[in-house]
Scaffold this motif. Structure first.
Motif, PDB file in Angstrom:
ATOM      1  N   VAL A 100       0.813  -1.217   0.000  1.00 23.34           N
ATOM      2  CA  VAL A 100       0.000   0.000   0.000  1.00 23.34           C
ATOM      3  C   VAL A 100       0.844   1.264   0.000  1.00 23.34           C
ATOM      4  O   VAL A 100       0.350   2.338  -0.342  1.00 23.34           O
ATOM      5  N   ILE A 101       2.123   1.156   0.360  1.00 24.42           N
ATOM      6  CA  ILE A 101       2.992   2.326   0.359  1.00 24.42           C
ATOM      7  C   ILE A 101       3.544   2.588  -1.033  1.00 24.42           C
ATOM      8  O   ILE A 101       3.522   3.716  -1.526  1.00 24.42           O
ATOM      9  N   THR A 102       4.007   1.558  -1.688  1.00 26.45           N
ATOM     10  CA  THR A 102       4.721   1.741  -2.961  1.00 26.45           C
ATOM     11  C   THR A 102       3.845   1.595  -4.193  1.00 26.45           C
ATOM     12  O   THR A 102       4.209   2.077  -5.270  1.00 26.45           O
ATOM     13  N   ASP A 103       2.703   0.933  -4.077  1.00 24.43           N
ATOM     14  CA  ASP A 103       1.912   0.580  -5.254  1.00 24.43           C
ATOM     15  C   ASP A 103       0.607   1.379  -5.327  1.00 24.43           C
ATOM     16  O   ASP A 103       0.035   1.769  -4.298  1.00 24.43           O
ATOM     17  N   ASP A 104       0.134   1.586  -6.566  1.00 21.71           N
ATOM     18  CA  ASP A 104      -1.208   2.120  -6.759  1.00 21.71           C
ATOM     19  C   ASP A 104      -2.215   1.036  -6.409  1.00 21.71           C
ATOM     20  O   ASP A 104      -2.008  -0.146  -6.698  1.00 21.71           O
ATOM     21  N   LEU A 105      -3.332   1.433  -5.821  1.00 28.27           N
ATOM     22  CA  LEU A 105      -4.343   0.455  -5.432  1.00 28.27           C
ATOM     23  C   LEU A 105      -5.291   0.122  -6.571  1.00 28.27           C
ATOM     24  O   LEU A 105      -5.955  -0.912  -6.543  1.00 28.27           O
ATOM     25  N   VAL A 106      -5.363   0.984  -7.567  1.00 25.86           N
ATOM     26  CA  VAL A 106      -6.208   0.729  -8.725  1.00 25.86           C
ATOM     27  C   VAL A 106      -5.531   1.347  -9.943  1.00 25.86           C
ATOM     28  O   VAL A 106      -4.955   2.432  -9.863  1.00 25.86           O
ATOM     29  N   ALA A 107      -5.561   0.650 -11.062  1.00 24.69           N
ATOM     30  CA  ALA A 107      -4.963   1.165 -12.289  1.00 24.69           C
ATOM     31  C   ALA A 107      -5.805   2.308 -12.837  1.00 24.69           C
ATOM     32  O   ALA A 107      -7.032   2.327 -12.669  1.00 24.69           O
ATOM     33  N   PRO A 108      -5.173   3.287 -13.504  1.00 22.73           N
ATOM     34  CA  PRO A 108      -5.926   4.423 -14.045  1.00 22.73           C
ATOM     35  C   PRO A 108      -7.048   4.006 -14.986  1.00 22.73           C
ATOM     36  O   PRO A 108      -8.064   4.686 -15.092  1.00 22.73           O
ATOM     37  N   SER A 109      -6.880   2.874 -15.667  1.00 19.43           N
ATOM     38  CA  SER A 109      -7.888   2.420 -16.627  1.00 19.43           C
ATOM     39  C   SER A 109      -9.056   1.689 -15.972  1.00 19.43           C
ATOM     40  O   SER A 109     -10.056   1.392 -16.625  1.00 19.43           O
ATOM     41  N   GLU A 110      -8.935   1.361 -14.678  1.00 20.63           N
ATOM     42  CA  GLU A 110      -9.977   0.604 -14.000  1.00 20.63           C
ATOM     43  C   GLU A 110     -10.968   1.530 -13.298  1.00 20.63           C
ATOM     44  O   GLU A 110     -10.624   2.633 -12.887  1.00 20.63           O
ATOM     45  N   ARG A 111     -12.200   1.055 -13.191  1.00 18.86           N
ATOM     46  CA  ARG A 111     -13.163   1.780 -12.365  1.00 18.86           C
ATOM     47  C   ARG A 111     -12.876   1.482 -10.904  1.00 18.86           C
ATOM     48  O   ARG A 111     -12.211   0.500 -10.566  1.00 18.86           O
ATOM     49  N   GLY A 112     -13.368   2.309 -10.024  1.00 16.83           N
ATOM     50  CA  GLY A 112     -13.098   2.127  -8.616  1.00 16.83           C
ATOM     51  C   GLY A 112     -13.795   0.913  -8.037  1.00 16.83           C
ATOM     52  O   GLY A 112     -14.792   0.418  -8.570  1.00 16.83           O
ATOM     53  N   TYR A 113     -13.265   0.437  -6.918  1.00 15.64           N
ATOM     54  CA  TYR A 113     -13.885  -0.677  -6.210  1.00 15.64           C
ATOM     55  C   TYR A 113     -15.131  -0.192  -5.468  1.00 15.64           C
ATOM     56  O   TYR A 113     -15.247   0.985  -5.115  1.00 15.64           O
ATOM     57  N   ASP A 114     -16.022  -1.125  -5.187  1.00 11.00           N
ATOM     58  CA  ASP A 114     -17.180  -0.802  -4.355  1.00 11.00           C
ATOM     59  C   ASP A 114     -16.765  -0.606  -2.902  1.00 11.00           C
ATOM     60  O   ASP A 114     -17.404   0.144  -2.159  1.00 11.00           O
TER      61      ASP A 114
END
Length: 207
Positions: A100-114
């Motif tokens: 969670v520190i180094t990585d994006d949690l969702v790719a720019p092309s993806e819709r957000g999680y519920d």
């Protein structure tokens, strides 16, 4: 933050500990969430919907993901420890490496999680890095999406040669969550199988 800087963080020290301790930890916590945690997971499912798309950070051996999936949710299992991912793979589940520190949690092309679930996880993130992690969590959920998170109650930090744990006074962590753009819908306290007291928050993204 550079990779070299990350490798020297207290978080990285704890991660190295879990690589060695994952199997023993999984045995100690068991394969079923305790009743209080089950109630929170059920509450999350009820609010997000039975087909909710959920990101779990710090899945560990996967017991919370197992329970959420038994309720009909779709869970993306993640952990920063390869040892935990290996345990889940051995049980037939797909799990992804995510820090969670180094990585994006969702790719720019993806819709957000519920919803995002982070139970008993963020206590191992260095305090100065937490606002950035919470901001990423907000961006990773859809408008009005949910965030279920718990932190251990106490004062200050616990630091050993292998592990770092941040402790939070009641109301202290809540301020960080609100500043990150979440509305807190409900809170609670429970004691885990180790005798530690945890504060739990169910939050909703402020659109």
């Amino acid at each position: 933050m550079s990779d070299n800087a990350i490798s020297g963080t207290l978080n990285a020290r704890t991660l190295r500990m879990y690589e060695d301790y994952a199997g023993e930890y999984a045995l100690r916590v068991g394969d079923q969430p305790d009743p209080d945690r089950c109630q929170w997971l059920q509450r999350l499912r009820n609010a997000a919907g039975t087909r909710a798309r959920i990101l779990e950070v710090g899945s560990g051996a996967g017991r919370d993901a197992d329970y959420l999936e038994s309720l009909g949710c779709h869970v993306r299992r993640t952990d920063a420890s390869q040892a935990f991912l290996d345990l889940q793979t051995a049980r037939g589940h797909q799990a992804h490496l995510l820090n969670v520190i180094t990585d994006d949690l969702v790719a720019p092309s993806e819709r957000g999680y519920d919803a995002i679930v982070a139970m008993c996880v963020l206590i191992h993130v260095d305090r100065p890095l937490l606002p950035g992690v919470l901001a990423k969590a907000r961006e990773a959920v859809r408008a009005n999406g949910l965030f279920l998170v718990s932190v251990r109650e106490g004062v200050g930090d616990e630091l050993s040669s292998t592990c770092f744990t941040s402790l939070w006074r009641p109301g202290e962590f809540e301020l960080l969550v609100i500043d990150s753009g979440f509305f807190i819908e409900s809170t609670g306290r429970y004691e885990d199988c180790f005798g530690d007291v945890w504060g739990t928050l169910l939050c909703r993204r402020v659109s």
